[in-house]
Design an enzyme around this catalytic site. Structure first.
Site, PDB file in Angstrom:
ATOM      1  N   CYS B  94       9.712  27.199  36.201  1.00 13.14           N
ATOM      2  CA  CYS B  94      10.367  25.920  35.921  1.00 13.14           C
ATOM      3  C   CYS B  94      11.620  26.197  35.102  1.00 13.14           C
ATOM      4  O   CYS B  94      11.583  27.022  34.186  1.00 13.14           O
ATOM      5  CB  CYS B  94       9.401  25.035  35.128  1.00 13.14           C
ATOM      6  SG  CYS B  94      10.024  23.396  34.757  1.00 13.14           S
ATOM      7  N   HIS B 136       4.604  19.467  41.324  1.00 14.73           N
ATOM      8  CA  HIS B 136       5.228  20.031  40.121  1.00 14.73           C
ATOM      9  C   HIS B 136       6.227  19.019  39.531  1.00 14.73           C
ATOM     10  O   HIS B 136       6.213  18.747  38.333  1.00 14.73           O
ATOM     11  CB  HIS B 136       5.935  21.345  40.488  1.00 14.73           C
ATOM     12  CG  HIS B 136       6.681  21.992  39.357  1.00 14.73           C
ATOM     13  ND1 HIS B 136       6.311  23.197  38.800  1.00 14.73           N
ATOM     14  CD2 HIS B 136       7.793  21.608  38.665  1.00 14.73           C
ATOM     15  CE1 HIS B 136       7.143  23.509  37.827  1.00 14.73           C
ATOM     16  NE2 HIS B 136       8.059  22.563  37.728  1.00 14.73           N
ATOM     17  N   GLU B 137       7.061  18.430  40.418  1.00 16.13           N
ATOM     18  CA  GLU B 137       8.087  17.494  39.922  1.00 16.13           C
ATOM     19  C   GLU B 137       7.457  16.197  39.418  1.00 16.13           C
ATOM     20  O   GLU B 137       7.881  15.650  38.404  1.00 16.13           O
ATOM     21  CB  GLU B 137       9.116  17.190  41.024  1.00 16.13           C
ATOM     22  CG  GLU B 137       9.924  18.392  41.481  1.00 16.13           C
ATOM     23  CD  GLU B 137      10.498  19.224  40.358  1.00 16.13           C
ATOM     24  OE1 GLU B 137      10.852  18.664  39.302  1.00 16.13           O
ATOM     25  OE2 GLU B 137      10.566  20.458  40.510  1.00 16.13           O
ATOM     26  N   HIS B 140       6.338  16.173  35.907  1.00 20.26           N
ATOM     27  CA  HIS B 140       7.376  15.946  34.889  1.00 20.26           C
ATOM     28  C   HIS B 140       7.471  14.460  34.528  1.00 20.26           C
ATOM     29  O   HIS B 140       7.742  14.106  33.379  1.00 20.26           O
ATOM     30  CB  HIS B 140       8.745  16.416  35.404  1.00 20.26           C
ATOM     31  CG  HIS B 140       8.960  17.896  35.318  1.00 20.26           C
ATOM     32  ND1 HIS B 140       8.967  18.584  34.117  1.00 20.26           N
ATOM     33  CD2 HIS B 140       9.209  18.821  36.278  1.00 20.26           C
ATOM     34  CE1 HIS B 140       9.197  19.873  34.353  1.00 20.26           C
ATOM     35  NE2 HIS B 140       9.339  20.042  35.658  1.00 20.26           N
TER      36      HIS B 140
END
Lengths: 173, 169
Positions: B94, B136-137, B140
């Site tokens: 990341c 993964h995004e 966030h």
């Protein structure tokens, strides 16, 4: 000025080795960088990057009591202390089959001749005493494609061993 | 170009708010966010909170790795995963956690609902690498980093994944 050392301790595995070593280093004003330990059978080894201001001799003396008490072999080398430069592997190589001499040598010879750098290697002997099987996992960095490397490795080890090479895809988000 | 926040910046731990205005300001932000993503080597996704804007918006584009099935560049606004299936271990890094990669378990296949820049609802089904990048995004947007889900830095857990793959054949 602070300098970096690679401290390696080897010995029979027992509870408290890491605590004894790192405790002595911390009490002596040292700073740890990266560290890695491994346990194989009943043997233990740890490598740790240690930053210290007062020279190799003092560093050894800090660890003397812990090393003696736990019957460890100690190795201290001055190093450059390169942090923040991790090598990211892009290939995963798995080799397994009936155990026989030469598997690691044959595989890693191919990797070395292709300029591949091994980031991580782990092998196990599994199966039974009568029919042991050898399992090896390698993570490596190199430019060769997974398919090409797989075919070269299969050729090098011959029949009787399974060889798989896969891309180690990294999601960076 | 926008500045990418790095851990342990506390803003990365915040839960983002839904986007309500699909306007020129949002488009302009997405353009700058995409430029920031493209400037980061190997980056297949970026989420608004990584640049300090806590809105539920992310860009994912894995088309630079064409061997993986993908939907091209996706601007995902107020995204929601509506279905999960299977799981797989994979390596992630990341730009908010420089110089570190680790193994994370993600759903192998997902169904995703999101809005585009015109506020139109879109639905996707995706798998593998693209599904991992989306998960993964989206993390966030909920203040989570891959560090929160780290399984192992080592390779040994991959054996299980290999076994699963072989078992299917």
């Amino acid at each position: 000025m602070d300098k970096w050392y690679m401290v390696t301790a080897v010995g029979k595995d027992q509870t408290g080795i890491v605590a004894a070593i790192t405790g002595a280093l911390f009490d002596g004003g040292c700073h740890l960088g990266e560290a890695s330990m491994a346990r194989l059978g009943d043997s233990f080894t740890v490598m740790m990057m240690v930053r210290h201001a007062n020279g190799e001799k003092t560093l050894r003396s800090l660890l003397e009591a812990a090393v003696e008490k736990m019957h460890l072999h100690l190795h201290v080398d001055p190093v450059d202390g390169v942090l923040h430069h991790h090598v990211i592997p892009n290939l995963r190589i798995s080799v397994f089959g009936a155990d026989r001499p030469g598997i690691v040598a044959q595989v890693t010879r191919v990797l070395a001749s292709d300029g591949l750098s091994i980031c991580h290697l782990e092998t196990d002997v599994a199966g039974t005493q009568e029919r042991p099987i050898y399992v090896m996992h390698i993570e490596a960095k190199g430019r060769e494609s997974a398919e090409a490397l797989q075919s070269r490795l299969r050729q090098a080890v011959g029949a009787g061993l399974d060889v798989r090479v896969a891309d180690l895809d990294l999601v960076i988000g | 170009m926008l500045e990418v926040l790095t851990y342990p910046d506390p803003q990365l731990k915040q839960v983002s708010e839904p986007v309500t205005a699909f306007d020129a300001v949002l488009r302009d932000f997405v353009d700058r966010l995409e430029a920031t993503r493209l400037a980061a080597p190997g980056c297949v996704g970026i989420a608004a909170p990584q640049v300090g804007k806590t809105i539920r918006l992310a860009i994912v584009d894995v088309s630079s790795k064409p061997k993986h099935k993908n939907h091209g560049r996706l601007v995902l606004i107020n995204p929601e995963i509506t279905q999960w299936e299977g799981f797989a271990l994979g390596r992630e890094g990341c730009h908010s956690v420089p110089d570190y990669t680790g193994n994370v378990i993600r759903a192998e296949r997902i169904a995703l609902r999101a809005f585009d820049l015109d506020g139109r609802e879109q639905n996707f089904e995706m798998e593998g690498f693209e599904a991992r990048a989306v998960q993964h995004e989206l993390d966030h947007l909920d203040g989570l980093l891959f560090l929160d889900r780290l399984v192992s830095h080592r390779s040994d857990l991959f054996r299980r994944k290999n076994y699963g793959e072989n078992a299917k054949k």
